[in-house]
Design an enzyme around this catalytic site. Sequence first.
Site, mmCIF file in Angstrom:
data_model
loop_
_atom_site.group_PDB
_atom_site.id
_atom_site.type_symbol
_atom_site.label_atom_id
_atom_site.label_comp_id
_atom_site.label_asym_id
_atom_site.label_seq_id
_atom_site.Cartn_x
_atom_site.Cartn_y
_atom_site.Cartn_z
ATOM 1 N N VAL A 234 0.758 -1.191 -0.132
ATOM 2 C CA VAL A 234 0.048 0.122 0.192
ATOM 3 C C VAL A 234 0.934 1.347 -0.207
ATOM 4 O O VAL A 234 0.410 2.382 0.482
ATOM 5 C CB VAL A 234 -0.874 0.031 1.224
ATOM 6 C CG1 VAL A 234 -1.917 -1.024 0.862
ATOM 7 C CG2 VAL A 234 -0.288 -0.255 2.574
ATOM 8 N N ARG A 236 4.209 2.331 -2.720
ATOM 9 C CA ARG A 236 4.479 2.756 -3.989
ATOM 10 C C ARG A 236 4.885 1.547 -4.671
ATOM 11 O O ARG A 236 5.513 0.694 -4.470
ATOM 12 C CB ARG A 236 5.298 4.026 -4.075
ATOM 13 C CG ARG A 236 4.967 5.270 -3.775
ATOM 14 C CD ARG A 236 3.877 5.811 -4.367
ATOM 15 N NE ARG A 236 3.518 7.078 -3.835
ATOM 16 C CZ ARG A 236 2.257 7.470 -2.983
ATOM 17 N NH1 ARG A 236 1.765 6.240 -2.597
ATOM 18 N NH2 ARG A 236 2.046 8.586 -2.693
ATOM 19 N N ASP A 260 -2.178 -2.601 -4.049
ATOM 20 C CA ASP A 260 -2.984 -1.380 -3.990
ATOM 21 C C ASP A 260 -2.278 -0.326 -5.075
ATOM 22 O O ASP A 260 -2.885 0.653 -5.572
ATOM 23 C CB ASP A 260 -3.242 -0.631 -2.716
ATOM 24 C CG ASP A 260 -4.282 0.576 -3.068
ATOM 25 O OD1 ASP A 260 -5.379 0.394 -3.443
ATOM 26 O OD2 ASP A 260 -3.940 1.683 -2.692
ATOM 27 N N GLU A 265 0.402 3.419 -13.297
ATOM 28 C CA GLU A 265 -0.905 3.362 -12.876
ATOM 29 C C GLU A 265 -1.429 4.407 -14.001
ATOM 30 O O GLU A 265 -0.875 5.478 -14.112
ATOM 31 C CB GLU A 265 -0.955 3.920 -11.245
ATOM 32 C CG GLU A 265 -0.430 3.056 -10.333
ATOM 33 C CD GLU A 265 -0.607 3.754 -8.972
ATOM 34 O OE1 GLU A 265 -1.125 4.650 -8.649
ATOM 35 O OE2 GLU A 265 0.028 2.909 -8.176
ATOM 36 N N HIS A 284 -5.195 1.950 -6.351
ATOM 37 C CA HIS A 284 -4.799 2.964 -5.487
ATOM 38 C C HIS A 284 -5.640 3.583 -4.937
ATOM 39 O O HIS A 284 -6.236 4.802 -4.856
ATOM 40 C CB HIS A 284 -3.849 4.037 -6.489
ATOM 41 C CG HIS A 284 -3.111 4.683 -5.853
ATOM 42 N ND1 HIS A 284 -1.763 4.977 -6.261
ATOM 43 C CD2 HIS A 284 -3.006 5.262 -4.512
ATOM 44 C CE1 HIS A 284 -1.079 5.723 -5.230
ATOM 45 N NE2 HIS A 284 -1.740 5.833 -3.954
#
Length: 317
Positions: A234, A236, A260, A265, A284
């Site tokens: 959770v 990077r 996540d 992204e 995310h």
Amino acid sequence: MKILLPTSITLDEEKLGLEPGDIVRHYNPTEPIAEEDTDAEVLIAWANTADQLADSARRMKNVGLIQALLAGPDAVRAAGFTPNAAICAGVGLHSKTVAEHALALTLNFVRFLPTLAQATVEHRWAEELGGAQELHPKDQVTTLLDANVLVWGFGSIGQETARLFKAFGANVTGVAQSAGKRSGFPVIATEQIDEYLPTTDILVMVLPTSDSTFKVLDAHKLQLLPKRAYLVNVGRGTTVDEDALVAALNSGSIAGAALDVTATEPLPSDSPLWDAKNIVITPHAAGGRPVNPEELIAHNIRAFRTGAAASEYRNRF
């Protein structure tokens, strides 16, 4: 004093410590600030694009305080605001929600929710997961009770995560740049992590992006984890060697991974991560909901208004 608030979040203006004569204006964080508002002294930043921040930095000649609600200040610092302005981050605003998400992702695996969801689709009563069970079966993590949880990255989010996992009965150890104790938890130094990975049941990563953290979870460290271990990231996405992770999942050298965050992204539809075995990917979504940001904003506006020393600001970088 003119204060610019982003339309990307609803703030209770009565809690911002405003004084008579203050002017509050709202702006779209994806569009250039209106010319008549470029004289503002305070900019609150949330969900701003890089281009919008760079444009604001060029045009806002009077700005003295940029209060970002992101946990890290990198995006604001990269925009090029005058060095005379105080740049403050939202450290602590996302700790509870990110920790909550890390716990949810972990319980998802530990209580076999993906398997049970598939059984529901198939209209199948999953007898193998019900009835009499061993509390600690060999080579399998089925509960957080007495589970060994390693939280890599032990700032405010890591410490909040540790508190939640401890409440569920886990044995939690933090990993940071230096060893010691933080918030009552034992903390090992980063260079010691190889000694702890072989006995880790859950590895939670809350690391920021930096040169020293780039792909720091590599093939070597993944191989040190036992087959029963789960990875939860959770922090990077750049901190994980994704090719090595896919290989570890598909070979069964670790039990599963919940991400996540990813290096790119949104994650491209052709990424091998989507098809890796025993993986859960969330977009995310752990943070994104600043908790009580008005208190932080009010504190730093007051510091700016009174000409306080840099040390009087919160989260100033």
